[in-house]
Scaffold this motif. Structure first.
Motif, short mmCIF file in Angstrom:
data_model
loop_
_atom_site.label_atom_id
_atom_site.label_comp_id
_atom_site.label_asym_id
_atom_site.label_seq_id
_atom_site.Cartn_x
_atom_site.Cartn_y
_atom_site.Cartn_z
N ILE A 146 -51.85 -85.27 -19.38
CA ILE A 146 -52.84 -84.40 -18.72
C ILE A 146 -54.21 -84.61 -19.36
CG2 ILE A 146 -53.55 -82.00 -18.40
CD1 ILE A 146 -50.50 -81.35 -18.10
N GLN A 147 -54.25 -84.66 -20.68
CA GLN A 147 -55.53 -84.86 -21.37
C GLN A 147 -56.12 -86.22 -21.03
OE1 GLN A 147 -57.25 -82.43 -23.10
NE2 GLN A 147 -58.84 -83.95 -22.71
N GLN A 148 -55.27 -87.25 -20.95
CA GLN A 148 -55.76 -88.57 -20.55
C GLN A 148 -56.33 -88.55 -19.14
OE1 GLN A 148 -52.59 -91.39 -21.13
NE2 GLN A 148 -52.57 -91.10 -23.36
N ALA A 149 -55.66 -87.80 -18.24
CA ALA A 149 -56.16 -87.68 -16.86
C ALA A 149 -57.51 -86.97 -16.83
CB ALA A 149 -55.14 -86.94 -15.99
N ARG B 16 -64.70 -89.94 -16.75
CA ARG B 16 -65.29 -91.29 -16.74
C ARG B 16 -65.23 -91.93 -15.35
NH1 ARG B 16 -61.78 -91.50 -21.13
NH2 ARG B 16 -60.46 -92.95 -19.99
N ASN B 17 -64.91 -91.15 -14.32
CA ASN B 17 -64.77 -91.66 -12.95
C ASN B 17 -63.69 -92.73 -12.85
OD1 ASN B 17 -66.60 -89.97 -11.70
ND2 ASN B 17 -68.31 -91.33 -12.12
N GLN B 18 -62.60 -92.55 -13.59
CA GLN B 18 -61.47 -93.45 -13.55
C GLN B 18 -60.24 -92.65 -13.12
OE1 GLN B 18 -61.40 -94.84 -17.59
NE2 GLN B 18 -62.87 -96.48 -17.19
N THR B 19 -59.12 -93.34 -12.98
CA THR B 19 -57.88 -92.64 -12.65
C THR B 19 -56.86 -92.90 -13.74
OG1 THR B 19 -57.03 -94.50 -11.38
CG2 THR B 19 -58.25 -92.81 -10.16
N ARG B 20 -55.91 -91.98 -13.89
CA ARG B 20 -54.88 -92.11 -14.91
C ARG B 20 -53.49 -91.93 -14.30
NH1 ARG B 20 -52.40 -94.42 -18.33
NH2 ARG B 20 -51.49 -93.32 -20.05
N GLY B 21 -53.38 -92.01 -13.01
CA GLY B 21 -52.08 -91.83 -12.38
C GLY B 21 -52.01 -90.51 -11.65
N ARG B 22 -51.47 -90.54 -10.45
CA ARG B 22 -51.42 -89.36 -9.59
C ARG B 22 -50.72 -88.19 -10.24
NH1 ARG B 22 -48.19 -86.89 -5.71
NH2 ARG B 22 -46.40 -88.13 -6.25
N SER B 23 -49.56 -88.43 -10.84
CA SER B 23 -48.79 -87.30 -11.33
C SER B 23 -49.48 -86.58 -12.49
CB SER B 23 -47.37 -87.74 -11.72
OG SER B 23 -47.41 -88.85 -12.58
N TRP B 24 -50.13 -87.31 -13.39
CA TRP B 24 -50.84 -86.63 -14.48
C TRP B 24 -52.00 -85.82 -13.95
CZ3 TRP B 24 -47.63 -85.98 -17.91
CH2 TRP B 24 -46.88 -86.98 -18.50
N ALA B 25 -52.77 -86.40 -13.04
CA ALA B 25 -53.92 -85.68 -12.49
C ALA B 25 -53.48 -84.43 -11.73
CB ALA B 25 -54.73 -86.61 -11.57
N GLU B 26 -52.35 -84.53 -11.03
CA GLU B 26 -51.86 -83.36 -10.29
C GLU B 26 -51.32 -82.27 -11.21
OE1 GLU B 26 -49.16 -84.42 -7.17
OE2 GLU B 26 -50.66 -85.66 -6.16
N ILE C 274 -52.87 -81.31 -13.96
CA ILE C 274 -53.97 -80.65 -14.65
C ILE C 274 -53.97 -79.14 -14.43
CG2 ILE C 274 -56.49 -80.42 -14.78
CD1 ILE C 274 -56.62 -83.50 -14.38
N PRO C 275 -53.79 -78.65 -13.19
CA PRO C 275 -53.77 -77.19 -13.00
C PRO C 275 -52.60 -76.49 -13.71
CG PRO C 275 -54.08 -78.30 -10.90
CD PRO C 275 -53.72 -79.35 -11.91
N ASN C 276 -51.56 -77.25 -14.09
CA ASN C 276 -50.38 -76.67 -14.73
C ASN C 276 -50.42 -76.79 -16.26
OD1 ASN C 276 -49.16 -78.17 -11.99
ND2 ASN C 276 -48.74 -76.01 -12.24
#
Length: 74
Positions: free
Chosen positions: A11-14, A20-30, A32-34
């Protein structure tokens, strides 16, 4: 605990990647609210209040998570 530690790290990496306007993978970014739920789980596990963990994950043909990520309190 290791899975929760990995989730917090992912989550922190996401969060950092988004900054930085990059992506770290859908599941980590999703997840974040949790983040708060995962931190709460860690605290409860460290206190000895967790006796079981039940997880349900849907995977596509390549083994990637699909569908909505849902957390629930029992």
């Amino acid at each position: 605990m290791k899975a929760a530690d990995n989730a917090i790290g992912g989550i922190q990496q996401a969060i950092d990647a988004i900054a930085r306007n990059q992506t770290r993978g859908r599941s980590w970014a999703e997840l974040i609210p949790n983040r708060r739920d995962v931190l709460d789980f860690q605290a409860q596990a460290r206190a000895g209040n967790v006796t079981k963990v039940h997880a349900k994950v849907e995977l596509d043909m390549q083994g990637q998570p699909v569908g909505e990520i849902v957390t629930a309190r029992w």
